[in-house]
Design an enzyme around this catalytic site. Sequence first.
Site, PDB file in Angstrom:
ATOM      1  N   GLY A 250      -1.959   4.859  -1.463  1.00 31.48           N
ATOM      2  CA  GLY A 250      -2.258   3.695  -2.278  1.00 31.48           C
ATOM      3  C   GLY A 250      -3.617   3.770  -2.942  1.00 31.48           C
TER       4      GLY A 250
ATOM      5  CB  ALA B 256       5.412  -2.146  -7.406  1.00 32.83           C
TER       6      ALA B 256
ATOM      7  CG  HIS C 231     -12.266 -20.126  19.838  1.00 30.58           C
ATOM      8  ND1 HIS C 231     -13.191 -19.950  18.834  1.00 30.58           N
ATOM      9  CD2 HIS C 231     -11.575 -21.243  19.506  1.00 30.58           C
ATOM     10  CE1 HIS C 231     -13.054 -20.913  17.941  1.00 30.58           C
ATOM     11  NE2 HIS C 231     -12.088 -21.715  18.317  1.00 30.58           N
TER      12      HIS C 231
ATOM     13  CD  GLU D 134      -5.011  -7.133  -6.651  1.00 30.20           C
ATOM     14  OE1 GLU D 134      -4.689  -6.650  -7.752  1.00 30.20           O
ATOM     15  OE2 GLU D 134      -4.440  -6.848  -5.591  1.00 30.20           O
TER      16      GLU D 134
HETATM   17  C1  LIG Z   1      -0.398  -7.033   3.619  1.00 28.46           C
HETATM   18  C2  LIG Z   1      -0.511  -6.060   2.504  1.00 28.46           C
HETATM   19  C3  LIG Z   1      -0.164  -6.459   1.220  1.00 28.46           C
HETATM   20  C4  LIG Z   1      -0.229  -5.549   0.176  1.00 28.46           C
HETATM   21  N1  LIG Z   1       0.200  -5.930  -1.076  1.00 28.46           N
HETATM   22  C5  LIG Z   1       0.293  -4.991  -2.052  1.00 28.46           C
HETATM   23  C6  LIG Z   1       0.899  -5.294  -3.304  1.00 28.46           C
HETATM   24  O1  LIG Z   1       1.330  -6.422  -3.553  1.00 28.46           O
HETATM   25  N2  LIG Z   1       1.016  -4.305  -4.220  1.00 28.46           N
HETATM   26  C7  LIG Z   1       0.560  -3.053  -3.991  1.00 28.46           C
HETATM   27  O2  LIG Z   1       0.708  -2.202  -4.861  1.00 28.46           O
HETATM   28  N3  LIG Z   1      -0.030  -2.727  -2.821  1.00 28.46           N
HETATM   29  C8  LIG Z   1      -0.167  -3.658  -1.841  1.00 28.46           C
HETATM   30  N4  LIG Z   1      -0.740  -3.343  -0.639  1.00 28.46           N
HETATM   31  C9  LIG Z   1      -1.220  -1.988  -0.426  1.00 28.46           C
HETATM   32  C10 LIG Z   1      -2.741  -1.863  -0.327  1.00 28.46           C
HETATM   33  O3  LIG Z   1      -3.349  -2.122  -1.557  1.00 28.46           O
HETATM   34  C11 LIG Z   1      -3.021  -0.445   0.213  1.00 28.46           C
HETATM   35  O4  LIG Z   1      -2.608  -0.442   1.577  1.00 28.46           O
HETATM   36  C12 LIG Z   1      -4.455  -0.016   0.088  1.00 28.46           C
HETATM   37  O5  LIG Z   1      -4.809   0.144  -1.260  1.00 28.46           O
HETATM   38  C13 LIG Z   1      -4.742   1.300   0.833  1.00 28.46           C
HETATM   39  O6  LIG Z   1      -3.793   2.271   0.486  1.00 28.46           O
HETATM   40  P1  LIG Z   1      -3.010   3.063   1.652  1.00 28.46           P
HETATM   41  O7  LIG Z   1      -2.461   2.037   2.568  1.00 28.46           O
HETATM   42  O8  LIG Z   1      -2.059   4.002   1.040  1.00 28.46           O
HETATM   43  O9  LIG Z   1      -4.124   3.846   2.415  1.00 28.46           O
HETATM   44  P2  LIG Z   1      -4.640   5.324   2.095  1.00 28.46           P
HETATM   45  O10 LIG Z   1      -4.896   5.437   0.634  1.00 28.46           O
HETATM   46  O11 LIG Z   1      -3.734   6.279   2.736  1.00 28.46           O
HETATM   47  O12 LIG Z   1      -6.017   5.311   2.871  1.00 28.46           O
HETATM   48  C14 LIG Z   1      -6.134   5.597   4.261  1.00 28.46           C
HETATM   49  C15 LIG Z   1      -7.604   5.543   4.654  1.00 28.46           C
HETATM   50  O13 LIG Z   1      -8.349   6.470   3.870  1.00 28.46           O
HETATM   51  C16 LIG Z   1      -9.413   5.810   3.238  1.00 28.46           C
HETATM   52  N5  LIG Z   1      -9.693   6.386   1.922  1.00 28.46           N
HETATM   53  C17 LIG Z   1      -8.826   6.572   0.894  1.00 28.46           C
HETATM   54  N6  LIG Z   1      -9.489   7.059  -0.173  1.00 28.46           N
HETATM   55  C18 LIG Z   1     -10.786   7.179   0.197  1.00 28.46           C
HETATM   56  C19 LIG Z   1     -11.965   7.637  -0.464  1.00 28.46           C
HETATM   57  N7  LIG Z   1     -11.952   8.032  -1.742  1.00 28.46           N
HETATM   58  N8  LIG Z   1     -13.132   7.655   0.237  1.00 28.46           N
HETATM   59  C20 LIG Z   1     -13.164   7.239   1.527  1.00 28.46           C
HETATM   60  N9  LIG Z   1     -12.087   6.803   2.196  1.00 28.46           N
HETATM   61  C21 LIG Z   1     -10.915   6.765   1.540  1.00 28.46           C
HETATM   62  C22 LIG Z   1      -8.950   4.370   3.080  1.00 28.46           C
HETATM   63  O14 LIG Z   1     -10.038   3.482   2.910  1.00 28.46           O
HETATM   64  C23 LIG Z   1      -8.240   4.161   4.388  1.00 28.46           C
HETATM   65  O15 LIG Z   1      -9.182   3.848   5.376  1.00 28.46           O
HETATM   66  C24 LIG Z   1      -0.713  -4.241   0.410  1.00 28.46           C
HETATM   67  C25 LIG Z   1      -1.094  -3.867   1.710  1.00 28.46           C
HETATM   68  C26 LIG Z   1      -0.980  -4.748   2.738  1.00 28.46           C
HETATM   69  C27 LIG Z   1      -1.346  -4.283   4.110  1.00 28.46           C
END
Ligand SMILES: Cc1cc2nc3c(=O)[nH]c(=O)nc-3n(C[C@H](O)[C@H](O)[C@H](O)COP(=O)(O)OP(=O)(O)OC[C@H]3O[C@@H](n4cnc5c(N)ncnc54)[C@H](O)[C@@H]3O)c2cc1C
Length: 378
Positions: free
Chosen positions: A132, A125, A339, A243
């Site tokens: 994230g 987590a 397809h 990972e």
């Molecule tokens: C199906 C699924 C399974 C997952 N499993 C896990 C899990 O087991 N454990 C866990 O901890 N997380 C998990 N995640 C979370 C995943 O790792 C995050 O969604 C991901 O790291 C992006 O974080 P965020 O969603 O908060 O996006 P945000 O951080 O809000 O980012 C939003 C947008 O901004 C962009 N962005 C952010 N920072 C930058 C930067 N420095 N430069 C340019 N662009 C940037 C991102 O690329 C994205 O396009 C999972 C997600 C999904 C969808």
Amino acid sequence: MEVIRNVYREDHEQFRTTVRRFLEKECVPHQEQWRADGMVDRETWLKAGREGLLCTALPEEYGGGGGDFGHAAIIAEEMAYAGCSISFGLHSDIVAPYIARLGTEEQKQRWLPKICLGETILAVAITEPGGGSDVKACRTTAVRDGDEWVINGSKTFISNGFVSDLVMVVCKTDAAAGAKGISLIMVETSSEGFRRGRKLQKVGMHSQDTAELFFDNVRVPVSNLLGEENRGFGYLMHDLAQERFIIAVAAATKLERMLEQTIGYVKDRKAFGQTVWEFQNTKFKLADIKAQSVALRTMVDYYLKTHMTRGLSGEEAAIAKLHATEVLWKGIDDMVQLHGGYGYMLEYPIARAFVDMRVARIYAGSNEVMREIISRKL
Ligand SMILES: Cc1cc2nc3c(=O)[nH]c(=O)nc-3n(C[C@H](O)[C@H](O)[C@H](O)COP(=O)(O)OP(=O)(O)OC[C@H]3O[C@@H](n4cnc5c(N)ncnc54)[C@H](O)[C@@H]3O)c2cc1C
């Protein structure tokens, strides 16, 4: 023309046969049910544990397979080949290695045997509702109170969130210290104050449960800290490389498999009195994908060998994940197009790949974050 693969040994290929048989017999027939349930049943985890499919690279003394990353990679490849999305890899090759690498002898004895058997299911987590990508901005806190950590906060998008028994939680243990104030704490999901939120409705990967987790004054013993206090960020940066690379490994096989299936489809499907294959557009599109697929396979196998020899750097893993998932996504999109309408029907593997694989450019660090990591060294 197939790329000659020389990364695997004989024992790896024998293991592949076991994995393929297990997936065909124990997983593929149940996929529809698991997708409807939004999770894989516990019995399958236990069967996988009994068959030696969990924690293949962990030492035998803790119940692991005593293998190496090659065995983990084979599971990722075979899952992609069979079209299964079960988080054995997350459990075995992403979370368990933190315990094996950072855990004390007592922690390893306490947790690993049951993890290897599938009796204890793991999750990690990191991500929070507020963000994230910026891991150091995490807001979940762990405050020491005597012999316990008191944890407060919430996490989201957590794979295995619903089925897990033990979660590695990324916590702030020094709120003022940014990246240097992060620690990794193992939380038993039976702990008082721990709560799972709803099972999230995802676009794809329907058989994997993904959930929100809440921590409301959750108390765990201080002996649940992994590694040293406030060094969690460094530990994450080290282990995230594997990972990310596993995603690249799966992507290379997925592209090959989808290409194979698409060639079969277009050679069969007719339009304007000929097969779809006979249109030059089809041949050229598939030729492009073939070239990309061979290049991707070559890169992934090169990095696979490197990872098995000395471990990939963060930059190398980012290159692999970025390139593999972008190439895969472009290939899948083109093959959906070939397809026609069937490409949008989930009973066709290409449509399933379309919804399942979109997330590969987002999770484990988005591809923008991968570009950020790579660009630091340019
Ligand atoms: C199906 C699924 C399974 C997952 N499993 C896990 C899990 O087991 N454990 C866990 O901890 N997380 C998990 N995640 C979370 C995943 O790792 C995050 O969604 C991901 O790291 C992006 O974080 P965020 O969603 O908060 O996006 P945000 O951080 O809000 O980012 C939003 C947008 O901004 C962009 N962005 C952010 N920072 C930058 C930067 N420095 N430069 C340019 N662009 C940037 C991102 O690329 C994205 O396009 C999972 C997600 C999904 C969808």
